[in-house]
Design a protein around this motif. Sequence first.
Motif, PDB file in Angstrom:
ATOM      1  N   GLY A 317       0.827  -1.213   0.000  1.00  0.00           N
ATOM      2  CA  GLY A 317       0.000   0.000   0.000  1.00  0.00           C
ATOM      3  C   GLY A 317       0.858   1.259   0.000  1.00  0.00           C
ATOM      4  N   TRP A 320       2.344   1.747  -3.429  1.00  0.00           N
ATOM      5  CA  TRP A 320       1.328   2.224  -4.377  1.00  0.00           C
ATOM      6  C   TRP A 320       1.027   3.687  -4.146  1.00  0.00           C
ATOM      7  N   LEU A 321       0.964   4.092  -2.906  1.00  0.00           N
ATOM      8  CA  LEU A 321       0.685   5.487  -2.586  1.00  0.00           C
ATOM      9  C   LEU A 321       1.830   6.401  -3.055  1.00  0.00           C
ATOM     10  N   THR A 324       1.714   6.865  -6.806  1.00  0.00           N
ATOM     11  CA  THR A 324       0.580   7.718  -7.203  1.00  0.00           C
ATOM     12  C   THR A 324       0.920   9.190  -6.992  1.00  0.00           C
ATOM     13  N   VAL A 325       1.580   9.509  -5.895  1.00  0.00           N
ATOM     14  CA  VAL A 325       1.934  10.909  -5.600  1.00  0.00           C
ATOM     15  C   VAL A 325       2.960  11.408  -6.618  1.00  0.00           C
TER      16      VAL A 325
END
Length: 337
Positions: A317, A320-321, A324-325
Amino acid sequence: MGTGEGTRVLVRVQNEAGLSGAERRLVEWLGSWVDRYALPGVAMVNCNVPGPNGAARQVDAVIWSPHGCVVVEVKGFTRRQDGVLRVPLNGGWTVDGHPAALHTSGEANPVEQLRTNLYAVKNGLETAGVDPGFVSGLVVVLPARGARLDLAGAVLPTGIEVVLADGQKPLRRYFHQLAKHRAFWAADDVAAAFTALDLGGFLPERAELLAHGIPDRITRDPQPRTAAPNNPGGKRFRRTSPTPVTPPRSAPTKPPKTPKPPKLSRSATARPRSGRARRSRATPPRHQGTPAWSVRLKSDAARTALITLLALVALAGAVWLLLTVRATFHPGALNAW
């Protein structure tokens, strides 16, 4: 059964003038049985005995043998009748379908008249405390002289028999059959029976009873005896006290073992370190045959696997975060990546 003249039946008659022709022949026959035909006993002929409700019953004869007590009803014919005499269980007697010309002033069925007299004798003895054993009943039928009469087979009450006595031989045979059974009446018993039936005035002397074959004493069978149907002088009913039955001894029964209380775990018995009650964890059930350390090991392994899985999910997680940022603020960074 006796063999000498002294053992003939001793006959007592209450009222000789009142005897019928058939009753006179009965008295003659009883007194004539001597030598090899001799029979022990005592007979009371044409007597009255106490009946129900204080009323007296006229009985043709009561005969005591050492082997039984017999109540006798004597029936003669008022005229000659030839044919077959039928004695139904209910209703009047007939000869070839016609009413039997019997000399009677009472019931049309002589068996019913006999049964009433039989119960009167038996109840009179029992009321006075005399054990009568089994009391038999006999209807003696005497045809008119020269008549040709046959007796048809019949169903009769237990202990009652009908004898067609065209001569004295059938009657003598009846009492000889009676004499084959076990002795029941001794001299004292017969004397007590005369007194119980209010016949004390005709009671023979003890020496007379002994001389006519009534034994001085007998040993009675302690077991109850039952008379067979239409069997004169058969086995008798005896009043005996019930024998107490002792139950069989059985092995002592051991009391059931009291199950021991289950041992409490350390967590349930130890005192909490602080004042607050510590909530005990539920111990998972142990499988039979599985050691405690094996169950604990399995629980620790599952806990470690769960923690590892959660860490991997958290790491994924986070990656993935992060991606994305970066894609949001630096669009080209993703391609560079």
